[in-house]
Structures are given as structure tokens and as C-alpha cells.
Design an enzyme around this catalytic site. Structure first.
Site, PDB file in Angstrom:
ATOM      1  N   HIS A 180       0.289  -2.002 -13.240  1.00 55.39           N
ATOM      2  CA  HIS A 180      -0.998  -1.514 -12.738  1.00 55.39           C
ATOM      3  C   HIS A 180      -1.910  -1.408 -13.949  1.00 55.39           C
ATOM      4  CE1 HIS A 180      -4.108   1.010 -10.955  1.00 55.39           C
ATOM      5  NE2 HIS A 180      -4.062   1.670 -12.101  1.00 55.39           N
ATOM      6  N   THR A 226      -4.169  -9.441  -9.228  1.00 60.57           N
ATOM      7  CA  THR A 226      -3.263  -8.530  -8.527  1.00 60.57           C
ATOM      8  C   THR A 226      -2.230  -9.285  -7.701  1.00 60.57           C
ATOM      9  OG1 THR A 226      -5.030  -6.889  -8.436  1.00 60.57           O
ATOM     10  CG2 THR A 226      -3.177  -6.553  -6.956  1.00 60.57           C
ATOM     11  N   ASN A 267       4.222  -5.957  -8.231  1.00 57.09           N
ATOM     12  CA  ASN A 267       3.588  -6.918  -9.129  1.00 57.09           C
ATOM     13  C   ASN A 267       3.640  -6.484 -10.596  1.00 57.09           C
ATOM     14  OD1 ASN A 267       1.639  -4.944  -9.105  1.00 57.09           O
ATOM     15  ND2 ASN A 267       0.056  -6.200  -8.183  1.00 57.09           N
ATOM     16  N   PHE A 321      -1.400  -0.078   4.175  1.00 58.55           N
ATOM     17  CA  PHE A 321      -0.367  -0.277   3.152  1.00 58.55           C
ATOM     18  C   PHE A 321      -0.144   0.953   2.271  1.00 58.55           C
ATOM     19  CE2 PHE A 321      -4.433  -1.837   1.593  1.00 58.55           C
ATOM     20  CZ  PHE A 321      -4.564  -1.195   0.365  1.00 58.55           C
ATOM     21  N   LYS A 341       5.311  -0.783 -13.552  1.00 55.55           N
ATOM     22  CA  LYS A 341       5.771  -0.194 -12.292  1.00 55.55           C
ATOM     23  C   LYS A 341       7.301  -0.208 -12.193  1.00 55.55           C
ATOM     24  CE  LYS A 341       1.668  -1.620  -9.679  1.00 55.55           C
ATOM     25  NZ  LYS A 341       1.234  -2.410  -8.503  1.00 55.55           N
ATOM     26  N   GLU A 387      -7.448   7.865 -14.551  1.00 54.15           N
ATOM     27  CA  GLU A 387      -6.012   7.607 -14.582  1.00 54.15           C
ATOM     28  C   GLU A 387      -5.363   8.157 -15.852  1.00 54.15           C
ATOM     29  OE1 GLU A 387      -6.171   3.688 -11.699  1.00 54.15           O
ATOM     30  OE2 GLU A 387      -6.113   3.368 -13.861  1.00 54.15           O
ATOM     31  N   ARG A 395       1.566 -10.784 -14.659  1.00 55.98           N
ATOM     32  CA  ARG A 395       1.913 -11.029 -13.257  1.00 55.98           C
ATOM     33  C   ARG A 395       2.248 -12.492 -13.007  1.00 55.98           C
ATOM     34  NH1 ARG A 395      -2.956  -7.355 -11.885  1.00 55.98           N
ATOM     35  NH2 ARG A 395      -1.978  -5.298 -11.664  1.00 55.98           N
ATOM     36  N   ARG A 453      -7.106  -6.285 -18.049  1.00 57.72           N
ATOM     37  CA  ARG A 453      -7.159  -6.859 -16.695  1.00 57.72           C
ATOM     38  C   ARG A 453      -6.854  -8.365 -16.748  1.00 57.72           C
ATOM     39  NH1 ARG A 453      -7.051  -4.035 -12.072  1.00 57.72           N
ATOM     40  NH2 ARG A 453      -8.422  -5.489 -11.055  1.00 57.72           N
ATOM     41  N   TYR A 485      -3.335   6.876  -6.041  1.00 63.66           N
ATOM     42  CA  TYR A 485      -3.755   5.901  -5.034  1.00 63.66           C
ATOM     43  C   TYR A 485      -4.714   6.493  -3.998  1.00 63.66           C
ATOM     44  CZ  TYR A 485      -0.338   2.506  -6.750  1.00 63.66           C
ATOM     45  OH  TYR A 485       0.358   1.611  -7.514  1.00 63.66           O
TER      46      TYR A 485
END
Length: 140
Positions: free
Chosen positions: A116, A92, A113, A58, A10, A127, A103, A86, A50
């Protein structure tokens, strides 16, 4: 065909110059990167990415953040890769992410964070299609 997943570094990860560190971690683990590019996400692409959060409190914060700077998007390939990535990324919420995870080592905020990752094979397929043309993916 081997399983594929999507991982995005990100804007906070790019801005903090963590791209190289994250790539080193991925490669040292022996994970296979089959596509990668840096891009600036448009509002339109952010809304597609998203879409499941549309209408939540949010949502606008997510859109604003993910479009705030360049990201590095990639496709990884391998047996069980969705779960592997993951786990490698960590929870997350960075406060709950273990040491040694991306993270856990680099993130400090729930929104910012660092990465993604796709949460399922279905999400990964969606995605990957949103961010990559078929010809950009070099896996077999």
C-alpha cells in the site's frame, strides 16, 4: 521539511517473504527510509486506515485481508517522494502494473497486491500519524 510518504508491505508480501527484496529495491534506488516497523494491524486501525472505503462492497474483504497477518510499515522521505513511491509500486491492479514495479514483479491479485502506498501528501500525513509516533520517525 522534506516530503514524506507511507508505504506498507501487506500481509501477502510478508507471508511470501518479499520484505527483503522490496527493501533492496528501495535502497538500490537511493530512497531514504526514516521509520520502519513490523506490526499486526487491529480491526480498529484497519477501519481507520480504510475509512474512505467504508460502505463499499469490498470493504469487509479489505479489513479481513489487512488484519490477516503482520505488515511492515515505513515512512520514506525525499523531494517528490509520494509520486516516486506510487510509480515505484506500480498500478494498484497488478495486471496493469509495469515490469520492474513492486506490483508488476510480485503481485497477482487486486486485493493481495503486496504493498500500500499513500496517494497524496494529505493521505501520507494521515497514514503516517495513524501508524507512527513522532519519536519513531528519524528523518529531519
Amino acid at each position: 521539511m522534506p516530503e514524506q510518504t507511507f508505504l506498507m508491505i501487506k500481509p501477502d508480501g510478508v507471508k511470501r517473504r518479499l520484505v527483503g527484496d522490496i527493501l533492496i529495491k528501495l535502497e538500490k534506488k537511493g530512497l531514504k527510509i526514516v521509520a520502519m516497523k513490523m506490526l499486526q494491524i487491529t480491526r480498529e486501525l484497519a477501519e481507520i486506515h480504510y475509512q474512505e472505503h467504508r460502505g463499499k462492497g469490498f470493504y469487509e474483504e479489505l479489513i479481513k485481508f489487512i488484519t490477516s497477518g503482520p505488515v511492515v510499515a515505513m515512512v520514506l522521505e525525499g523531494e517528490g517522494i509520494v509520486e516516486i513511491i506510487r510509480n515505484f509500486a506500480g498500478k494498484t491492479n497488478p495486471k496493469e502494473a509495469g515490469c520492474g514495479t513492486i506490483r508488476g514483479d510480485y503481485a497477482y491479485d487486486l486485493t493481495q497486491n503486496v504493498v500500500h502506498t499513500s496517494d497524496s501528501i494529505v493521505s501520507a500525513k494521515r497514514e503516517i500519524i495513524n501508524f507512527f509516533e513522532k519519536a519513531e520517525i528519524l528523518g529531519k
